[in-house]
Enzyme design. Structure first.
Site, PDB file in Angstrom:
ATOM      1  N   ILE A   1      -7.162   7.830  -0.720  1.00 26.37           N
ATOM      2  CA  ILE A   1      -7.030   6.376  -0.830  1.00 26.37           C
ATOM      3  C   ILE A   1      -7.859   5.818   0.315  1.00 26.37           C
ATOM      4  O   ILE A   1      -7.716   6.225   1.467  1.00 26.37           O
ATOM      5  CB  ILE A   1      -5.557   5.920  -0.760  1.00 26.37           C
ATOM      6  N   SER A   2      -8.762   4.913   0.001  1.00 33.08           N
ATOM      7  CA  SER A   2      -9.718   4.435   1.000  1.00 33.08           C
ATOM      8  C   SER A   2      -9.033   3.664   2.126  1.00 33.08           C
ATOM      9  O   SER A   2      -7.957   3.087   1.948  1.00 33.08           O
ATOM     10  CB  SER A   2     -10.777   3.539   0.354  1.00 33.08           C
ATOM     11  N   GLN A   3      -9.688   3.651   3.261  1.00 35.40           N
ATOM     12  CA  GLN A   3      -9.276   2.825   4.392  1.00 35.40           C
ATOM     13  C   GLN A   3      -9.222   1.358   3.934  1.00 35.40           C
ATOM     14  O   GLN A   3     -10.131   0.886   3.251  1.00 35.40           O
ATOM     15  CB  GLN A   3     -10.300   2.993   5.509  1.00 35.40           C
TER      16      GLN A   3
ATOM     17  N   ARG B   1       0.823  -1.216   0.000  1.00 35.78           N
ATOM     18  CA  ARG B   1       0.000   0.000   0.000  1.00 35.78           C
ATOM     19  C   ARG B   1       0.856   1.264   0.000  1.00 35.78           C
ATOM     20  O   ARG B   1       0.437   2.299  -0.531  1.00 35.78           O
ATOM     21  CB  ARG B   1      -0.935  -0.001   1.219  1.00 35.78           C
TER      22      ARG B   1
END
Length: 217
Positions: free
Chosen positions: A66-68, A40
């Site tokens: 950027i999503s969890q 990530r």
């Protein structure tokens, strides 16, 4: 030029992240393995590298995030991904979610409306790992009619309503996962296309996404 390295420390932090989202209720081991395989920190500015494996969202510019990781896992699990299915993703953003889908061996078609984010993703070295990932610059509300029908559609922004054109681009029996609602909180929906005129809706948890906007920028 940035060097992309995946150290033992980062791999260890990623394993802890996977363990944490498993504890939060994600049960699909293929989804968990995909998140465990993808660095990530590659998708974030180097300023965030030391905290890239915290289970939270981070800004990526252009008012986007950027999503969890838990959210990525949740949406992906609801999608019920299968290898070689065609999936349309609305909102490429950093490309992290698209790579999770590609890691699951889906054939990914992903649309981004922000030109700067689209251009960044085009030259992102990690995406070359996935020949099954195709990028498009365009309006997510329009979808990709020339590539339809799709087995699955995944929307990664808050839609004020269910976009009818995206439903039309689903195969019969296909599924769409989409957060629908106001700007503060949205309800996650899974829509199954029963026939050309009928759909079935399932309601899941509340989330908070950036808004889904029309047009290109």
């Amino acid at each position: 030029m940035r060097r992309y390295e995946d150290t033992y420390k980062q791999k260890g932090l990623r394993k802890q992240l996977v363990d944490s989202i498993r504890q939060k209720g994600i049960t699909d081991e293929n989804v968990l393995a995909a998140i465990g395989n993808i660095p990530r920190h590659y998708f974030l500015d180097t300023a965030f590298e030391s905290i890239a494996y915290d289970d939270r969202a981070f800004p990526i510019g252009e008012g986007q995030t950027i999503s969890q990781p838990y959210t990525v896992a949740y949406q992906t699990q609801l999608l019920e991904p299968r290898p070689f299915e065609k999936v349309l993703e609305i909102g490429t953003g950093s490309g992290y979610q698209a790579c999770v889908l590609a890691e699951l061996k889906m054939n990914v078609f992903t649309i981004e409306r922000q030109k700067r984010l689209f251009d960044q993703m085009k030259v992102f070295p990690f995406k070359s790992k996935y020949p099954n990932l195709r990028l498009f610059y365009g309006d997510g509300y329009e979808g990709l009619p020339s590539y339809a029908p799709f087995d699955k559609v995944l929307v990664t922004a808050a839609a004020p309503h269910i976009p009818e054109k995206l439903v039309q681009q689903l195969k019969i029996g296909g599924k769409m996962v989409i957060p629908v609602g106001g700007q503060e909180v949205q309800r996650m929906l899974r829509i199954t296309k029963i026939s050309e005129t009928e759909t079935e809706q399932e309601l899941f948890d509340n989330f908070s996404f950036v808004p889904m906007l029309a047009g290109k920028k």
